[in-house]
Scaffold this active site. Structure first.
Site, PDB file in Angstrom:
ATOM      1  N   ASP A  68       1.059  10.287  -2.412  1.00 40.77           N
ATOM      2  CA  ASP A  68      -0.252   9.985  -2.966  1.00 40.77           C
ATOM      3  C   ASP A  68      -1.262  10.841  -2.232  1.00 40.77           C
ATOM      4  O   ASP A  68      -1.267  10.890  -1.003  1.00 40.77           O
ATOM      5  CB  ASP A  68      -0.577   8.505  -2.773  1.00 40.77           C
ATOM      6  CG  ASP A  68      -1.942   8.173  -3.357  1.00 40.77           C
ATOM      7  OD1 ASP A  68      -2.204   8.553  -4.505  1.00 40.77           O
ATOM      8  OD2 ASP A  68      -2.750   7.538  -2.647  1.00 40.77           O
ATOM      9  N   GLU A  83       1.117  13.084  -8.238  1.00 42.32           N
ATOM     10  CA  GLU A  83       0.271  12.882  -9.401  1.00 42.32           C
ATOM     11  C   GLU A  83      -0.052  14.208 -10.069  1.00 42.32           C
ATOM     12  O   GLU A  83      -0.236  15.227  -9.411  1.00 42.32           O
ATOM     13  CB  GLU A  83      -1.045  12.231  -8.983  1.00 42.32           C
ATOM     14  CG  GLU A  83      -0.919  10.757  -8.745  1.00 42.32           C
ATOM     15  CD  GLU A  83      -2.162  10.229  -8.052  1.00 42.32           C
ATOM     16  OE1 GLU A  83      -2.718   9.247  -8.542  1.00 42.32           O
ATOM     17  OE2 GLU A  83      -2.556  10.796  -7.022  1.00 42.32           O
ATOM     18  N   CYS A 120       1.227  -3.257  -8.648  1.00 45.05           N
ATOM     19  CA  CYS A 120       1.948  -3.711  -7.459  1.00 45.05           C
ATOM     20  C   CYS A 120       3.311  -3.022  -7.407  1.00 45.05           C
ATOM     21  O   CYS A 120       4.070  -3.028  -8.372  1.00 45.05           O
ATOM     22  CB  CYS A 120       2.134  -5.221  -7.480  1.00 45.05           C
ATOM     23  SG  CYS A 120       3.102  -5.804  -6.068  1.00 45.05           S
ATOM     24  N   CYS A 155       6.806  -6.722  -9.287  1.00 44.85           N
ATOM     25  CA  CYS A 155       6.417  -7.898 -10.068  1.00 44.85           C
ATOM     26  C   CYS A 155       5.560  -7.519 -11.273  1.00 44.85           C
ATOM     27  O   CYS A 155       5.289  -8.345 -12.137  1.00 44.85           O
ATOM     28  CB  CYS A 155       5.657  -8.884  -9.183  1.00 44.85           C
ATOM     29  SG  CYS A 155       4.064  -8.225  -8.649  1.00 44.85           S
ATOM     30  N   CYS A 157      -0.793  -8.520  -3.009  1.00 43.88           N
ATOM     31  CA  CYS A 157      -0.409  -9.016  -4.320  1.00 43.88           C
ATOM     32  C   CYS A 157      -0.409 -10.545  -4.344  1.00 43.88           C
ATOM     33  O   CYS A 157       0.307 -11.180  -3.569  1.00 43.88           O
ATOM     34  CB  CYS A 157       0.967  -8.487  -4.707  1.00 43.88           C
ATOM     35  SG  CYS A 157       1.499  -9.082  -6.314  1.00 43.88           S
ATOM     36  N   CYS A 192       3.579 -11.714  -5.867  1.00 43.69           N
ATOM     37  CA  CYS A 192       4.807 -11.627  -5.064  1.00 43.69           C
ATOM     38  C   CYS A 192       4.517 -11.624  -3.559  1.00 43.69           C
ATOM     39  O   CYS A 192       5.437 -11.653  -2.748  1.00 43.69           O
ATOM     40  CB  CYS A 192       5.628 -10.408  -5.456  1.00 43.69           C
ATOM     41  SG  CYS A 192       4.912  -8.840  -4.920  1.00 43.69           S
ATOM     42  N   ASP A 205      -2.553   3.269  -0.206  1.00 45.80           N
ATOM     43  CA  ASP A 205      -2.028   4.594  -0.564  1.00 45.80           C
ATOM     44  C   ASP A 205      -0.497   4.608  -0.558  1.00 45.80           C
ATOM     45  O   ASP A 205       0.126   5.298  -1.369  1.00 45.80           O
ATOM     46  CB  ASP A 205      -2.580   5.662   0.391  1.00 45.80           C
ATOM     47  CG  ASP A 205      -4.088   5.860   0.221  1.00 45.80           C
ATOM     48  OD1 ASP A 205      -4.617   5.518  -0.862  1.00 45.80           O
ATOM     49  OD2 ASP A 205      -4.742   6.338   1.176  1.00 45.80           O
TER      50      ASP A 205
END
Ligand SMILES: [Zn+2]
Length: 379
Positions: free
Chosen positions: A195, A279, A331, A335, A350, A353, A360
């Site tokens: 990332d 990305e 997430c 989940c 989260c 979960c 990041d």
């Protein structure tokens, strides 16, 4: 002298060979070659002097790219350099750079100014197929079509570098070429998602962070200080001209430090992983957000992505680019929950979960998953 034929490995692992053939230039071509030696030697000595002066006055070592960036200015002030092919001139500066590397690695003494007996070769570092002619001639830019005695078969399509040398009254061409292409590594076990972060340069799906180094920030500060000093000097004064010259050198130097760091990070990733997912950069879109623009520009994301891609390609490793939607919100615990958070929230928590992880790192894991999924679908 170099042996007429040999094999060696470059730093990046590519196998290269060198083969040496005799050249028979005409009298006129010979004059041009000697003239080129003279001009290259003059540039070499000038560049060496420049490094010494800037080091003495600023304590900064300038390097190849610093000097290469100023080649156009040098050519403008010395029109006779139009007689020399631009890549040959760049190679002159590369040679000087190598001499300094050898010195710093304690292999040789401090680089010397060259007299005419110590400068008797030129190099075309990016040879092309078009340089070679079937009927035993090699076309050397700015010199002409030179007779080459190829006493053994060679593959002109693979030649990367041509070095022309005068030795013991004879002319030679040393041809360097790659003999093996790199097979693609299709392993997906050793994969990573990265990332492109804001606080750190990047975060990986393994939980690592690559920072923007402190020394780089320091260099940037010093650059700003020098800029302020310059603005206080009288316009048109000798001192101001001198300061301007130094400022340009420092500016180039900092830009190169930045690039060096990105090279280091990209090399380390490509060495460590066989598959890198990242990305598909929406830098353009993100630039519109003013608050983000500065950080993105500083971090040099686009450049980093480019470096990773070409380094991976060079050693047969893969890069997969994934659409970036929701990578930071989703997430990564599996989940499927979307956890909305603005940029100030550094931790992904989260509610479903219970996963608690750096935001990041969470994004990097999502990027890895998405990359693997894209590969699976592509078969
Ligand atoms: Zn979750």
């Amino acid at each position: 002298m170099r042996p007429s034929k040999g094999t060696s490995k470059t730093k990046e692992g590519e196998i290269v060979s060198v083969v040496r053939f005799r050249l028979e230039p005409t009298k006129e071509q010979e004059q041009k070659l000697f003239r080129t030696f003279y001009l290259c030697r003059k540039l070499y000595n000038h560049a060496l002097e420049e490094r010494i002066i800037i080091y003495r006055e600023n304590g900064v070592s300038i390097r190849y790219t610093d000097q290469q960036n100023r080649l156009p200015v040098w050519k403008q002030s010395q029109p006779e350099y139009k007689e020399v092919h631009s890549q040959v001139l760049q190679n002159v500066l590369q040679r000087l750079d190598q001499a300094f590397i050898n010195f710093f690695e304690k292999r040789t003494r401090f680089p010397r100014f060259k007299n005419k007996f110590r400068y008797r070769s030129i190099t075309y570092p990016q040879a092309r197929l078009g340089y070679f002619h079937k009927d035993g001639y090699v076309s050397l830019p700015k010199i002409g079509l030179v007779r080459m005695i190829a006493h053994q078969p060679f593959d002109p399509t693979a030649v990367k570098i041509i070095n022309v040398k005068f030795h013991d009254g004879k002319w030679y061409a040393n041809l360097t070429y790659a003999t093996e292409s790199v097979p693609l590594i299709t392993n997906t076990n050793n994969a990573v998602g990265i990332d492109l972060g804001l606080l750190s340069l990047i975060a990986t799906s393994d939980g690592d962070f690559f920072a923007n180094p402190k020394w780089l920030q320091k260099s940037e500060k010093r650059l700003k200080r020098k800029q302020r000093q310059l603005s206080r000097k009288k316009k048109g004064s000798n001192n101001r001209e001198k300061a301007k010259h130094h400022l340009q050198a420092i500016h180039d130097h900092v830009a190169n430090q930045r690039k060096d760091h990105l090279h280091k990070v990209s090399r380390s990733l490509v060495n460590r992983y066989d598959l890198i997912c990242m990305e598909d950069l929406l830098v353009k879109g993100m630039m519109k957000n003013h608050r983000l623009a500065k950080s993105i520009a500083n971090a040099g994301w686009g450049r980093l992505a480019t470096y990773i891609e070409y380094k991976a390609k060079f050693v047969g490793k893969r890069v997969v680019k994934v659409p970036p939607h929701y990578t930071s919100q989703l997430c990564s615990g599996g989940c499927g929950t979307i956890v909305k958070k603005d940029l100030s929230v550094r931790i992904h928590k989260c509610p479903k979960c219970g996963l608690e992880i750096d935001r990041d790192t969470n994004a990097a894991i999502n990027i890895l998953r998405r990359g693997l999924e894209i590969l699976r679908q592509a078969g």
